[in-house]
Design a protein around this motif. Structure first.
Motif, short mmCIF file in Angstrom:
data_model
loop_
_atom_site.label_atom_id
_atom_site.label_comp_id
_atom_site.label_asym_id
_atom_site.label_seq_id
_atom_site.Cartn_x
_atom_site.Cartn_y
_atom_site.Cartn_z
N ARG A 227 -13.66 -1.96 -9.65
CA ARG A 227 -12.30 -1.77 -9.13
C ARG A 227 -11.62 -3.12 -8.90
O ARG A 227 -10.41 -3.27 -9.17
N VAL A 228 -12.38 -4.10 -8.41
CA VAL A 228 -11.82 -5.44 -8.23
C VAL A 228 -11.35 -6.00 -9.57
O VAL A 228 -10.26 -6.57 -9.68
N ASP B 59 -16.59 -9.94 -1.45
CA ASP B 59 -15.67 -9.13 -0.65
C ASP B 59 -14.37 -8.82 -1.36
O ASP B 59 -13.42 -8.35 -0.74
N GLY B 60 -14.29 -9.08 -2.65
CA GLY B 60 -13.06 -8.81 -3.39
C GLY B 60 -12.05 -9.93 -3.34
O GLY B 60 -10.94 -9.80 -3.87
N SER C 192 0.84 -1.20 0.00
CA SER C 192 0.00 0.00 0.00
C SER C 192 0.87 1.24 0.00
O SER C 192 2.08 1.19 0.28
N ARG D 75 -7.01 -10.13 -1.71
CA ARG D 75 -8.25 -9.44 -1.34
C ARG D 75 -8.17 -8.02 -1.90
O ARG D 75 -7.37 -7.22 -1.43
N LEU D 76 -8.97 -7.76 -2.91
CA LEU D 76 -8.89 -6.51 -3.65
C LEU D 76 -9.97 -5.55 -3.19
O LEU D 76 -11.12 -5.96 -2.97
N PRO D 77 -9.64 -4.27 -3.03
CA PRO D 77 -10.60 -3.30 -2.47
C PRO D 77 -11.56 -2.75 -3.52
O PRO D 77 -11.29 -2.77 -4.72
N GLY D 78 -12.70 -2.25 -3.03
CA GLY D 78 -13.60 -1.51 -3.90
C GLY D 78 -14.76 -2.34 -4.43
O GLY D 78 -14.97 -3.49 -4.06
N ASP D 79 -15.53 -1.71 -5.33
CA ASP D 79 -16.67 -2.38 -5.95
C ASP D 79 -16.18 -3.34 -7.03
O ASP D 79 -14.98 -3.52 -7.24
#
Length: 416
Positions: A391-392, A365-366, A189, A384-388
């Protein structure tokens, strides 16, 4: 020296056109050592345009206007600048003839309203670069200056590089150069990168040798921008080389590229170097990996083929019974293995996850599974990918390619 940017056009305010010109101009000003504190957008209204120009000249030494130099009634940048200068517009017949010749060279008759593009504020001069029918303008206002360039990016950039940036540097009297190098990363990150580089950032703040900034760029990765100021290009490049080495020592293999390199170009280069091929099975990403790779491998030198088998029956028909399911590590492994066999490639990459499963059967949940297969077998990593969902999908592209990159390099996979 300070320079402001005024982007002109009601369509910018309405969101019909994205203002990428101001971003590019701002970047070029920074590289030239010119301060840019304000970037303004204004619609096609004469009074408001005049107010923006006058305000810009109060705060800065120069103003760059972008847009409003066309032949239509709402193209009134010339009128606004003439008003600020306190002069009238004068027709430049040489420019008029040049515009007419451009039309005739394409076998077209010039509409007479195009001649208003040849109107120049008295005391101003046309910029010599003129790739289109709209001439740019260099307009002195006392000791300050207004530049006007068309909104067409190609035309604007030619005028900036050919006339405006050299003129600004001459006016500023500053011959220092500012150069940047972008190190592209994926796996940590932004906050983690900053934490890892904290000690070095503190040392740079004290020495002033260079600066480091971070920029999250979605599917392009997380960028670490190193900037150096020096007396000449050679000295700046030397500083950047030293800083790149130091940053690499800290961050290691999460750095995948430099400057214009992309994750897909790096992976393709690795496969080419090994004379190996790749096949893709994209369920989560829906063909995005293939789209990006095909842009730079359109002769199919590396990629043997791509499948987007979102339907269960299609998966069974194309890849066999083992590929009936999606959204699990076993599915990712089976899809990668069967895809490699189908296309007879050296490697296969499969992407599937929670967003691929039927409604109600899994939490969206990505969670995404990246499957890789070669002649020795298959391996799967979970991210585990963030966002909707969109975005995933996007993050799954760079994550999957990064997994393949690190596998090819023989290094440990690092995920967000």
């Amino acid at each position: 020296m300070r320079c402001e940017i005024v982007a002109i056009g009601t369509e910018l305010l309405l969101g019909q056109i994205t203002d990428t010109n101001s971003s590019w101009i701002g970047e070029q000003l920074a590289l030239a050592g010119i301060d840019n504190h304000f970037q303004i957008k204004v619609g096609d209204n004469l009074d408001r345009m005049i107010a923006c120009l006058e305000q810009g000249l109060e705060r800065a030494d120069a103003v760059i206007c972008c847009g409003g130099l066309g032949p239509t009634q709402d193209d009134i940048t010339r009128e606004a600048i003439a008003s600020v200068m306190g002069v009238k517009l004068v027709r430049d017949d040489a420019i008029g003839e040049k515009i007419r010749h451009m039309f005739e060279a394409r076998g077209r008759q010039m509409p007479e309203n195009n001649l208003q593009q040849a109107d120049v504020p008295e005391g101003a001069q046309a910029i010599k670069e003129m790739p289109g029918t709209a001439p740019g303008l260099l307009c002195p206002v006392g000791k300050k200056v207004i530049y006007a360039v068309p909104g067409v990016p190609y035309e604007m950039r030619m005028m900036m590089e050919g006339t405006i940036l050299p003129d600004l540097k001459k006016r500023s009297g500053n011959n220092d150069v500012i150069r940047s190098r972008v190190l592209k990363t994926w796996g940590y990150s932004e906050s983690r990168l900053a934490e890892m580089l904290d000690e070095h950032l503190t040392a740079l703040d004290q020495s002033g040798a260079a600066t480091i900034a971070f920029q999250a760029s979605g599917i392009e990765g997380l960028k670490v921008r190193v900037t150096a100021k020096a007396a000449d290009d050679g000295s700046a490049d030397q500083i950047l080389a030293i800083e790149e080495t130091r940053v690499r020592e800290v961050l290691g293999d999460v750095i995948f590229g430099v400057n214009e390199q992309s994750m897909e170009s790096v992976v393709l280069d690795l496969l080419r170097a090994k004379h190996q091929t790749l096949a893709l099975c994209e369920i989560t990403s829906g063909g995005m990996v293939a789209t990006r790779i095909n842009g730079i491998d359109n002769t199919a030198e590396v990629v043997r083929g791509t499948l987007v088998p979102t339907d269960e029956n299609a998966r069974v028909t194309l890849l066999g019974e083992a590929c009936r399911t999606v959204g699990s590590p076993d599915a990712a492994a089976a899809l990668a293995t069967a895809t490699r066999e189908l296309f007879q490639s050296d490697w296969a990459l499969a992407i599937t996850g929670a967003h691929d499963t039927p409604m109600g059967t899994a939490k969206k949940d990505g969670t995404t599974f990246l499957g890789i297969a070669n002649a020795e077998g298959s391996n799967v990593e979970m991210v585990r990918l963030p966002g909707d969902r969109e975005r995933v999908r996007q993050f799954s592209v760079i994550s999957a390619l990064n997994y393949l990159r690190m596998t090819l390099l023989g290094t440990k996979f690092v995920s967000l």
